[in-house]
Structures are given as structure tokens and as C-alpha cells.
Design a protein around this motif. Structure first.
Motif, short mmCIF file in Angstrom:
data_model
loop_
_atom_site.label_atom_id
_atom_site.label_comp_id
_atom_site.label_asym_id
_atom_site.label_seq_id
_atom_site.Cartn_x
_atom_site.Cartn_y
_atom_site.Cartn_z
N SER A 1 0.85 -1.35 0.08
CA SER A 1 0.11 0.20 -0.08
C SER A 1 0.75 1.15 -0.19
CB SER A 1 -0.79 -0.15 1.20
OG SER A 1 -0.13 0.41 2.11
N LYS A 2 -0.16 2.37 -0.50
CA LYS A 2 0.71 3.92 -0.01
C LYS A 2 1.33 3.94 0.80
CE LYS A 2 -1.84 5.40 -4.19
NZ LYS A 2 -2.88 3.79 -4.00
N ALA A 3 1.21 3.60 2.08
CA ALA A 3 0.89 4.10 3.08
C ALA A 3 2.50 2.97 4.17
CB ALA A 3 0.18 3.72 4.45
N GLU A 4 2.06 1.91 3.13
CA GLU A 4 3.44 0.66 3.51
C GLU A 4 4.93 1.26 2.77
OE1 GLU A 4 1.02 -3.34 4.57
OE2 GLU A 4 1.88 -2.71 1.91
N LEU A 5 4.35 2.19 1.72
CA LEU A 5 5.72 2.30 0.50
C LEU A 5 6.83 3.76 1.54
CD1 LEU A 5 3.84 2.23 -2.39
CD2 LEU A 5 6.32 1.23 -1.48
N GLN A 6 5.75 4.34 2.04
CA GLN A 6 6.08 5.57 3.38
C GLN A 6 6.42 4.94 4.13
OE1 GLN A 6 3.92 6.74 6.47
NE2 GLN A 6 6.06 8.18 6.07
N ARG A 7 6.50 4.27 4.74
CA ARG A 7 7.20 2.98 5.97
C ARG A 7 8.72 2.97 5.37
NH1 ARG A 7 2.42 0.88 7.83
NH2 ARG A 7 3.23 -1.05 7.29
N TRP A 8 8.79 2.14 4.24
CA TRP A 8 9.79 1.35 3.61
C TRP A 8 10.64 2.43 3.42
CZ3 TRP A 8 11.92 1.87 -1.00
CH2 TRP A 8 13.17 1.40 -1.56
N LEU A 9 10.27 4.05 3.02
CA LEU A 9 11.25 4.80 2.32
C LEU A 9 11.36 5.92 4.14
CD1 LEU A 9 9.26 6.42 0.07
CD2 LEU A 9 10.77 5.48 -0.04
N VAL A 10 11.11 5.71 5.38
CA VAL A 10 11.22 5.89 6.53
C VAL A 10 12.06 5.25 7.01
CG1 VAL A 10 10.57 6.70 8.58
CG2 VAL A 10 9.09 7.57 6.83
N ARG A 11 12.15 3.52 6.73
CA ARG A 11 13.33 3.40 7.22
C ARG A 11 14.38 3.12 6.33
NH1 ARG A 11 11.32 -2.79 6.50
NH2 ARG A 11 9.12 -1.82 6.20
N ARG A 12 14.46 3.98 5.20
CA ARG A 12 15.45 5.04 4.19
C ARG A 12 16.07 5.95 4.85
NH1 ARG A 12 13.65 0.32 3.00
NH2 ARG A 12 14.94 -1.50 2.19
N GLY A 13 15.22 6.69 5.79
CA GLY A 13 15.90 8.01 5.63
C GLY A 13 15.18 9.09 4.96
N VAL A 14 14.34 9.20 4.12
CA VAL A 14 13.45 9.74 3.73
C VAL A 14 11.81 9.96 3.88
CG1 VAL A 14 12.41 10.34 1.36
CG2 VAL A 14 14.82 8.40 1.46
N VAL A 15 12.40 11.11 4.93
CA VAL A 15 11.05 11.49 5.26
C VAL A 15 9.72 11.65 4.49
CG1 VAL A 15 10.15 12.80 7.30
CG2 VAL A 15 12.54 12.10 7.76
N VAL A 16 8.49 11.39 4.29
CA VAL A 16 7.83 11.75 3.00
C VAL A 16 6.59 11.37 3.59
CG1 VAL A 16 9.14 12.35 1.06
CG2 VAL A 16 7.82 10.11 1.42
N ASN A 17 5.03 11.92 3.48
CA ASN A 17 3.69 11.53 3.76
C ASN A 17 3.69 10.72 2.85
OD1 ASN A 17 0.87 12.09 4.32
ND2 ASN A 17 1.30 13.39 5.23
N TRP A 18 2.39 10.11 3.18
CA TRP A 18 2.22 9.25 2.36
C TRP A 18 1.25 9.57 1.08
CZ3 TRP A 18 -3.13 8.02 0.29
CH2 TRP A 18 -4.30 8.75 1.31
N THR A 19 0.71 10.84 1.81
CA THR A 19 0.37 11.18 0.06
C THR A 19 0.90 11.94 -0.89
OG1 THR A 19 0.08 13.73 1.30
CG2 THR A 19 -1.99 12.51 1.35
N THR A 20 2.43 12.45 -0.42
CA THR A 20 3.51 12.55 -1.85
C THR A 20 3.65 11.28 -1.77
OG1 THR A 20 4.16 14.13 -0.43
CG2 THR A 20 5.67 13.15 -1.68
N VAL A 21 3.86 10.38 -1.60
CA VAL A 21 3.69 9.08 -2.44
C VAL A 21 2.98 8.06 -2.95
CG1 VAL A 21 3.94 6.38 -2.46
CG2 VAL A 21 5.49 7.24 -0.63
N LYS A 22 1.15 8.64 -3.14
CA LYS A 22 0.46 8.49 -3.88
C LYS A 22 0.81 9.27 -5.09
CE LYS A 22 -4.20 9.57 -3.90
NZ LYS A 22 -5.12 10.93 -3.78
N ARG A 23 1.15 10.87 -5.27
CA ARG A 23 0.78 11.38 -5.77
C ARG A 23 2.18 10.94 -7.44
NH1 ARG A 23 0.83 15.65 -2.08
NH2 ARG A 23 3.12 15.95 -2.08
N TRP A 24 3.48 10.54 -6.35
CA TRP A 24 4.59 9.91 -6.99
C TRP A 24 3.90 9.08 -8.07
CZ3 TRP A 24 6.92 5.57 -7.66
CH2 TRP A 24 8.42 5.78 -8.41
N LEU A 25 3.10 8.03 -7.22
CA LEU A 25 2.61 6.93 -8.21
C LEU A 25 1.90 6.90 -9.00
CD1 LEU A 25 2.27 4.55 -4.49
CD2 LEU A 25 4.15 4.18 -6.99
#
Length: 72
Positions: A44-68
Motif C-alpha cells: 500500500s502507499k502507507a507501507e511504501l511510505q514506511r519503507w522510505l522512512v526506514r531508508r531515511g526519506v521522510v515523506v507523507n503517504w500523500t506524496t507517495v500517492k502523487r508520485w505513484l
């Protein structure tokens, strides 16, 4: 002498310059291959957001949604 046709065309030209889109690369572009593969596998988009946070990329899930929406 006032020429309304000239004034309108000048205003429209200024609007085109003002409204020009400015493209700034997304910080998610670096992870594009991984994000697409994870999303295709059902993350999910929220899961992708958490995956990015683990890699040091702080973004909101809505940013992931717009990017996708633009890139996937």
C-alpha cells in the motif's frame, strides 16, 4: 491610444510565463525501481511510505500517492 486586443495578448503572454511549470526532481525518483516493484507486489502507499522512512526519506503517504499517480 488604447488597444484592447494588444493589451489582452500582452496579458496572456505574461500569464504563460507566470504559469510555467517548474520541475524539481522528486526525492522519490532515486527509489523509483524499488517503489514500482513493491507497489506491483501489493504494497500500500502507507507501507511504501514506511519503507522510505526506514531508508531515511521522510515523506507523507500523500506524496507517495502523487508520485505513484505520475510515475507508476
Amino acid at each position: 491610444m488604447f488597444n484592447e486586443v494588444h493589451e489582452v495578448s500582452q496579458l496572456k503572454a505574461e500569464t504563460r510565463l507566470i504559469a510555467r511549470k517548474r520541475h524539481k526532481p522528486s526525492k522519490l525518483d532515486k527509489y523509483s525501481v524499488h517503489l514500482r516493484k513493491l507497489y506491483e507486489e501489493g504494497a500500500s502507499k502507507a507501507e511504501l511510505q514506511r519503507w522510505l522512512v526506514r531508508r531515511g526519506v521522510v515523506v507523507n503517504w500523500t506524496t507517495v500517492k502523487r508520485w505513484l499517480n505520475r510515475n507508476a
